[in-house]
Design a protein around this motif. Structure first.
Motif, mmCIF file in Angstrom:
data_model
loop_
_atom_site.group_PDB
_atom_site.id
_atom_site.type_symbol
_atom_site.label_atom_id
_atom_site.label_comp_id
_atom_site.label_asym_id
_atom_site.label_seq_id
_atom_site.Cartn_x
_atom_site.Cartn_y
_atom_site.Cartn_z
ATOM 1 N N ALA A 233 0.834 -1.205 0.000
ATOM 2 C CA ALA A 233 0.000 0.000 0.000
ATOM 3 C C ALA A 233 0.868 1.254 0.000
ATOM 4 O O ALA A 233 2.098 1.196 0.004
ATOM 5 N N ASN A 234 0.213 2.397 0.017
ATOM 6 C CA ASN A 234 0.895 3.684 -0.157
ATOM 7 C C ASN A 234 1.172 4.410 1.145
ATOM 8 O O ASN A 234 1.282 5.638 1.163
ATOM 9 N N VAL A 235 1.280 3.676 2.254
ATOM 10 C CA VAL A 235 1.697 4.306 3.509
ATOM 11 C C VAL A 235 3.219 4.234 3.611
ATOM 12 O O VAL A 235 3.859 3.396 2.970
ATOM 13 N N GLN A 236 3.767 5.129 4.445
ATOM 14 C CA GLN A 236 5.218 5.153 4.581
ATOM 15 C C GLN A 236 5.721 4.268 5.719
ATOM 16 O O GLN A 236 6.812 3.715 5.640
ATOM 17 N N GLY A 237 4.939 4.162 6.826
ATOM 18 C CA GLY A 237 5.474 3.498 7.997
ATOM 19 C C GLY A 237 4.457 2.661 8.746
ATOM 20 O O GLY A 237 3.281 2.571 8.373
ATOM 21 N N VAL A 238 4.961 2.045 9.834
ATOM 22 C CA VAL A 238 4.148 1.128 10.631
ATOM 23 C C VAL A 238 4.148 1.563 12.097
ATOM 24 O O VAL A 238 5.099 2.181 12.574
ATOM 25 N N THR A 239 3.053 1.224 12.795
ATOM 26 C CA THR A 239 2.927 1.594 14.201
ATOM 27 C C THR A 239 2.851 0.349 15.077
ATOM 28 O O THR A 239 2.313 -0.689 14.678
ATOM 29 N N PHE A 240 3.401 0.501 16.279
ATOM 30 C CA PHE A 240 3.481 -0.586 17.245
ATOM 31 C C PHE A 240 2.925 -0.139 18.590
ATOM 32 O O PHE A 240 3.121 1.013 18.999
ATOM 33 N N ALA A 241 2.295 -1.085 19.309
ATOM 34 C CA ALA A 241 1.992 -0.903 20.730
ATOM 35 C C ALA A 241 2.831 -1.908 21.511
ATOM 36 O O ALA A 241 3.246 -2.932 20.979
ATOM 37 N N TRP A 242 3.058 -1.591 22.807
ATOM 38 C CA TRP A 242 3.867 -2.503 23.634
ATOM 39 C C TRP A 242 3.427 -2.395 25.086
ATOM 40 O O TRP A 242 3.553 -1.333 25.695
ATOM 41 N N TYR A 243 2.884 -3.496 25.600
ATOM 42 C CA TYR A 243 2.515 -3.611 27.014
ATOM 43 C C TYR A 243 3.204 -4.844 27.594
ATOM 44 O O TYR A 243 2.598 -5.907 27.720
ATOM 45 N N PRO A 244 4.486 -4.736 27.932
ATOM 46 C CA PRO A 244 5.227 -5.927 28.351
ATOM 47 C C PRO A 244 4.738 -6.540 29.652
ATOM 48 O O PRO A 244 4.983 -7.723 29.900
ATOM 49 N N THR A 245 4.036 -5.771 30.481
ATOM 50 C CA THR A 245 3.491 -6.328 31.720
ATOM 51 C C THR A 245 2.030 -6.740 31.561
ATOM 52 O O THR A 245 1.382 -7.110 32.543
ATOM 53 N N GLY A 246 1.513 -6.684 30.344
ATOM 54 C CA GLY A 246 0.094 -6.961 30.150
ATOM 55 C C GLY A 246 -0.746 -5.759 30.561
ATOM 56 O O GLY A 246 -0.239 -4.657 30.754
ATOM 57 N N LEU A 247 -2.035 -5.985 30.716
ATOM 58 C CA LEU A 247 -2.966 -4.907 31.068
ATOM 59 C C LEU A 247 -3.998 -5.439 32.054
ATOM 60 O O LEU A 247 -4.475 -6.568 31.906
ATOM 61 N N ASN A 248 -4.337 -4.601 33.033
ATOM 62 C CA ASN A 248 -5.488 -4.876 33.901
ATOM 63 C C ASN A 248 -5.345 -6.163 34.709
ATOM 64 O O ASN A 248 -6.182 -7.059 34.660
ATOM 65 N N HIS A 249 -4.262 -6.258 35.483
ATOM 66 C CA HIS A 249 -4.086 -7.393 36.383
ATOM 67 C C HIS A 249 -4.924 -7.251 37.662
ATOM 68 O O HIS A 249 -5.039 -8.204 38.428
ATOM 69 N N ASP A 250 -5.433 -6.049 37.919
ATOM 70 C CA ASP A 250 -6.198 -5.766 39.146
ATOM 71 C C ASP A 250 -5.349 -5.909 40.404
ATOM 72 O O ASP A 250 -5.858 -6.168 41.489
ATOM 73 N N ARG A 251 -4.052 -5.774 40.266
ATOM 74 C CA ARG A 251 -3.157 -5.716 41.421
ATOM 75 C C ARG A 251 -1.876 -5.013 40.985
ATOM 76 O O ARG A 251 -1.582 -4.914 39.786
ATOM 77 N N GLU A 252 -1.128 -4.525 41.973
ATOM 78 C CA GLU A 252 0.142 -3.900 41.649
ATOM 79 C C GLU A 252 1.196 -4.970 41.399
ATOM 80 O O GLU A 252 1.335 -5.918 42.177
ATOM 81 N N LEU A 253 1.931 -4.825 40.311
ATOM 82 C CA LEU A 253 3.003 -5.758 39.981
ATOM 83 C C LEU A 253 4.299 -5.271 40.629
ATOM 84 O O LEU A 253 4.714 -4.140 40.427
#
Length: 309
Positions: A233-253
């Motif tokens: 396609a005609n886009v120039q670049g790519v985007t990334f997300a990164w959540y190395p600890t995951g999301l929403n554990h409902d406790r403090e890590l």
């Protein structure tokens, strides 16, 4: 070079550089969503002056030395109609104000005008009336149904033509908007290569039809199988997300997660090495400490990312 008329351009090695100095771009900041959805509502619950909040927030950005902001707008829910016609309302006005305040402080923007996820989440009521096309569609339909693709294209075309009253500049020419990511976390149809290419190119054509020459990005990290479509396609670049600890554990890590962020392998793949990369969204969720951020910034930069939020 693509985007040479802008503040930045893309060199032949896939690096984004400042036009004025030829130096590589390297921007750090956060996502900012006050103009929309739950953040907008939250400000209302405490009867805050939203424009004063924008001023305080972006002053805080500047005080911390942050020079990047991803502005993600629920415009597909809140400030357009079912056909994608732009609605000039308080959400658009607050977005304009945030852009102007960022510009005053030398903060550069990744602009994402379509969010896809429900503007009702988590505190809204399903009875709240939203006029935009995403309120009447399932997320997977956005890349599949012709009338919804047409609505997205129409909306992107109109919002980039919109003139910000606080700067006197149309969004398509706003110097501090360096990058446009047309849609946030689409549900990729990687199994349909022609359809996926057509969809991405339709969004790109909507941007380019305004005369906008900004660098354009499309999401990769939702489904890495979409890469052949992005490359075709005609886009120039790519985007990334990164959540190395995951999301929403409902406790403090409290564990040590540094070993999880020594590098970010998806960015080191040979097939994306020469593509411009941005980290549109990252965090070390559920940790009551910021010790992961320098390590994550190092890993992103080591993978070639030039903007992370």
């Amino acid at each position: 070079a693509v985007g040479a008329a802008e503040l930045v351009y893309l060199d032949d090695q896939g690096a984004i550089r400042w036009a004025a100095t030829r130096q590589e771009v390297a921007l750090f900041g956060a996502n900012y969503c006050l103009p929309s959805a739950c953040d907008y509502r939250a400000a209302g619950y405490v009867r805050a002056d939203r424009k004063k909040l924008v001023e305080k927030d972006l002053t805080h950005f500047a005080r911390m030395g942050w020079d990047g902001m991803r502005l993600c707008l629920w415009g597909d829910w809140e400030n357009c109609d079912r056909q994608g016609n732009l609605i000039v309302n308080e959400h658009l006005d607050l977005m304009d104000y945030a852009i102007a305040q960022a510009r005053e402080r030398g903060i550069y923007i990744l602009f994402t005008p379509i969010t896809t996820y429900s503007a009702w989440w988590p505190d809204g009521k399903a009875s709240d009336p939203y006029p935009g096309f995403s309120a009447f569609a399932e997320r997977w339909e956005l890349g599949a149904k012709p009338e919804l693709i047409a609505a997205q294209s129409n909306y992107i075309h109109q919002i980039l033509q919109h003139v910000n009253p606080y700067t006197g500049t149309a969004l398509k020419a706003e110097p501090n908007i360096l990058f446009v990511e047309m849609i946030n976390e689409p549900i990729h149809r990687s199994y349909d290569l022609p359809g996926a290419i057509f969809y991405i190119n339709t969004l790109v054509a909507a941007v380019r039809s305004t005369g906008c020459e900004k660098l354009l990005f499309h999401n990769l990290s939702q489904d890495f199988d979409i890469l052949p479509a992005i490359k075709a396609a005609n886009v120039q670049g790519v985007t990334f997300a990164w959540y190395p600890t995951g999301l929403n554990h409902d406790r403090e890590l409290t564990e040590n997660y540094l070993r999880a962020v020594d590098d970010y392998p998806p960015m080191l793949r040979p097939d994306v090495l020469l593509m411009p990369k941005v980290g549109y969204e990252f965090d070390s969720a559920d940790m009551n400490s910021g010790y992961m951020y320098p390590a994550m910034a190092r890993a992103f930069r080591g993978g070639g990312a030039q903007f992370i939020a």
